[in-house]
Design an enzyme around this catalytic site. Structure first.
Site, PDB file in Angstrom:
ATOM      1  N   PRO A   1       1.534  10.835   6.546  1.00 50.13           N
ATOM      2  CA  PRO A   1       0.813  10.990   7.801  1.00 50.13           C
ATOM      3  C   PRO A   1       1.057   9.869   8.801  1.00 50.13           C
ATOM      4  CG  PRO A   1      -0.675  10.409   6.006  1.00 50.13           C
ATOM      5  CD  PRO A   1       0.639  10.765   5.388  1.00 50.13           C
ATOM      6  N   ASN A   2       1.140  10.281  10.041  1.00 52.69           N
ATOM      7  CA  ASN A   2       1.287   9.412  11.215  1.00 52.69           C
ATOM      8  C   ASN A   2       2.684   8.793  11.352  1.00 52.69           C
ATOM      9  OD1 ASN A   2      -1.476   9.691  12.110  1.00 52.69           O
ATOM     10  ND2 ASN A   2      -2.038   8.460  10.337  1.00 52.69           N
TER      11      ASN A   2
ATOM     12  N   ARG B   1       3.799   4.596  17.842  1.00 54.65           N
ATOM     13  CA  ARG B   1       2.592   4.154  17.159  1.00 54.65           C
ATOM     14  C   ARG B   1       2.641   2.637  16.920  1.00 54.65           C
ATOM     15  NH1 ARG B   1       1.870   5.042  10.641  1.00 54.65           N
ATOM     16  NH2 ARG B   1      -0.288   4.315  10.564  1.00 54.65           N
TER      17      ARG B   1
ATOM     18  N   TYR C   1       5.010  -1.345  13.683  1.00 54.60           N
ATOM     19  CA  TYR C   1       5.977  -0.387  13.117  1.00 54.60           C
ATOM     20  C   TYR C   1       7.295  -0.301  13.886  1.00 54.60           C
ATOM     21  CZ  TYR C   1       1.878   1.081  10.461  1.00 54.60           C
ATOM     22  OH  TYR C   1       0.785   1.096   9.635  1.00 54.60           O
TER      23      TYR C   1
ATOM     24  N   ASN D   1       7.308   7.051   1.586  1.00 54.07           N
ATOM     25  CA  ASN D   1       6.321   6.274   2.327  1.00 54.07           C
ATOM     26  C   ASN D   1       5.183   7.245   2.605  1.00 54.07           C
ATOM     27  OD1 ASN D   1       4.714   4.849   4.042  1.00 54.07           O
ATOM     28  ND2 ASN D   1       6.354   4.193   5.417  1.00 54.07           N
TER      29      ASN D   1
ATOM     30  N   ALA E   1      -1.008   6.378   4.843  1.00 55.62           N
ATOM     31  CA  ALA E   1      -2.357   6.069   4.367  1.00 55.62           C
ATOM     32  C   ALA E   1      -2.687   6.750   3.034  1.00 55.62           C
ATOM     33  CB  ALA E   1      -3.388   6.465   5.428  1.00 55.62           C
TER      34      ALA E   1
ATOM     35  N   HIS F   1      -2.945   4.827  -0.291  1.00 54.42           N
ATOM     36  CA  HIS F   1      -4.140   4.088  -0.702  1.00 54.42           C
ATOM     37  C   HIS F   1      -5.275   5.010  -1.171  1.00 54.42           C
ATOM     38  CE1 HIS F   1      -1.817   1.181   1.473  1.00 54.42           C
ATOM     39  NE2 HIS F   1      -2.006   1.792   2.624  1.00 54.42           N
TER      40      HIS F   1
ATOM     41  N   ASP G   1      -0.030  11.780  -9.220  1.00 53.64           N
ATOM     42  CA  ASP G   1       0.184  12.743 -10.305  1.00 53.64           C
ATOM     43  C   ASP G   1       1.470  13.538 -10.084  1.00 53.64           C
ATOM     44  OD1 ASP G   1      -2.080  11.979 -11.657  1.00 53.64           O
ATOM     45  OD2 ASP G   1      -3.283  13.713 -11.078  1.00 53.64           O
TER      46      ASP G   1
ATOM     47  N   GLU H   1       8.873   3.408  -3.638  1.00 53.27           N
ATOM     48  CA  GLU H   1       7.838   3.400  -2.586  1.00 53.27           C
ATOM     49  C   GLU H   1       8.266   2.434  -1.480  1.00 53.27           C
ATOM     50  OE1 GLU H   1       4.062   2.337  -4.300  1.00 53.27           O
ATOM     51  OE2 GLU H   1       3.139   1.964  -2.344  1.00 53.27           O
TER      52      GLU H   1
ATOM     53  N   HIS I   1       7.165   0.753   2.384  1.00 54.05           N
ATOM     54  CA  HIS I   1       6.258   0.566   3.521  1.00 54.05           C
ATOM     55  C   HIS I   1       6.974  -0.256   4.573  1.00 54.05           C
ATOM     56  CE1 HIS I   1       3.006   2.309   1.324  1.00 54.05           C
ATOM     57  NE2 HIS I   1       3.362   1.567   0.290  1.00 54.05           N
ATOM     58  N   ILE I   2       6.872   0.183   5.792  1.00 58.70           N
ATOM     59  CA  ILE I   2       7.544  -0.501   6.898  1.00 58.70           C
ATOM     60  C   ILE I   2       6.903  -1.864   7.121  1.00 58.70           C
ATOM     61  CG2 ILE I   2       7.980  -0.370   9.389  1.00 58.70           C
ATOM     62  CD1 ILE I   2       7.876   2.785   8.925  1.00 58.70           C
ATOM     63  N   SER I   3       5.589  -1.886   7.117  1.00 58.52           N
ATOM     64  CA  SER I   3       4.859  -3.142   7.314  1.00 58.52           C
ATOM     65  C   SER I   3       4.603  -3.816   5.965  1.00 58.52           C
ATOM     66  CB  SER I   3       3.520  -2.866   8.014  1.00 58.52           C
ATOM     67  OG  SER I   3       2.670  -2.098   7.174  1.00 58.52           O
TER      68      SER I   3
ATOM     69  N   ARG J   1      -1.925  -7.345   5.370  1.00 61.67           N
ATOM     70  CA  ARG J   1      -2.832  -6.608   6.251  1.00 61.67           C
ATOM     71  C   ARG J   1      -4.212  -6.438   5.583  1.00 61.67           C
ATOM     72  NH1 ARG J   1       0.201  -1.476   8.439  1.00 61.67           N
ATOM     73  NH2 ARG J   1      -1.543  -1.571   9.931  1.00 61.67           N
TER      74      ARG J   1
ATOM     75  N   ARG K   1      -5.313  -1.875   2.207  1.00 58.40           N
ATOM     76  CA  ARG K   1      -3.891  -1.510   2.102  1.00 58.40           C
ATOM     77  C   ARG K   1      -3.204  -2.193   0.913  1.00 58.40           C
ATOM     78  NH1 ARG K   1      -2.993   1.075   7.105  1.00 58.40           N
ATOM     79  NH2 ARG K   1      -4.313   0.188   8.725  1.00 58.40           N
TER      80      ARG K   1
HETATM   81  C1  DQA Z   1       2.519   2.188   5.975  1.00 61.63           C
HETATM   82  C2  DQA Z   1       1.346   1.274   5.611  1.00 61.63           C
HETATM   83  C3  DQA Z   1       0.080   2.085   5.396  1.00 61.63           C
HETATM   84  O1  DQA Z   1      -1.002   1.230   5.072  1.00 61.63           O
HETATM   85  C4  DQA Z   1      -0.285   2.844   6.662  1.00 61.63           C
HETATM   86  O2  DQA Z   1      -1.410   3.635   6.439  1.00 61.63           O
HETATM   87  C5  DQA Z   1       0.856   3.636   7.198  1.00 61.63           C
HETATM   88  C6  DQA Z   1       2.196   3.061   7.159  1.00 61.63           C
HETATM   89  C7  DQA Z   1       3.787   1.369   6.293  1.00 61.63           C
HETATM   90  O3  DQA Z   1       4.858   1.989   6.333  1.00 61.63           O
HETATM   91  O4  DQA Z   1       3.721   0.181   6.573  1.00 61.63           O
HETATM   92  O5  DQA Z   1       0.669   4.707   7.741  1.00 61.63           O
HETATM   93  O6  DQA Z   1       2.803   2.995   4.845  1.00 61.63           O
END
Ligand code: DQA
Length: 140
Positions: free
Chosen positions: A10-11, A18, A23, A72, A75, A78, A85, A96, A98-100, A105, A109
């Site tokens: 998501p997002n 964003r 990001y 990735n 959210a 978390h 599963d 896995e 994560h960009i950030s 943070r 997270r």
């Molecule tokens: C994220 C980090 C997550 O905490 C956040 O909810 C995201 C992006 C990252 O790529 O840094 O949507 O997965």
């Protein structure tokens, strides 16, 4: 030819627009076009959804047939026992991303339901994390 699927949750369809200070200012589609030529011997697939069930369905659909998953989950990382599963259920190894740097943070997270189901985690290296994850999966 090896097949790897990148899954964004998501997002992440809003990358480039964003919170660019966190990001960056590139869309994922733009980044993907620079990524593909780096792996001419790879069939690189991409799926993004804002819906948990759609992410689950995609993992079920391809997870027994492909060579690796770069995920990735945004959210859902978390919150989602269901995604954890699903990664356990399928045979494809997952990394896995994560960009950030989630560990620098907010505390919520810092925990990931997916990490125990993945070969490893790359966080905080920006979009380059996807490339590094693919390199790892290609070498398996
Ligand atoms: C994220 C980090 C997550 O905490 C956040 O909810 C995201 C992006 C990252 O790529 O840094 O949507 O997965």
């Amino acid at each position: 030819m090896k097949q790897i699927l990148i899954i964004n949750g998501p997002n992440l369809n809003l990358l480039g627009k964003r919170e660019p200070t966190i990001y960056g200012n590139r869309s994922f589609e733009e980044y993907l076009e620079t990524l593909k030529p780096l792996f001419p011997d790879l069939q690189l697939r991409y799926f993004q959804s804002n819906h948990e069930g759609a992410l689950l369905d995609k993992i079920h659909e391809v997870g027994f047939n492909i060579d690796g998953i770069v995920i990735n989950a945004g959210a859902y990382t978390h919150t989602s026992v269901a995604l954890a599963d699903a990664l356990s259920a399928v045979t494809a190894p997952a990394v896995e991303v994560h960009i950030s740097n989630v560990h620098s943070r907010e505390a919520f997270r810092h925990h990931s339901y997916l990490t125990p189901k993945c070969k490893g985690v790359i966080a905080g290296l920006g979009l380059q994390g996807y490339e590094l994850a693919i390199r790892y999966l290609m070498a398996l």
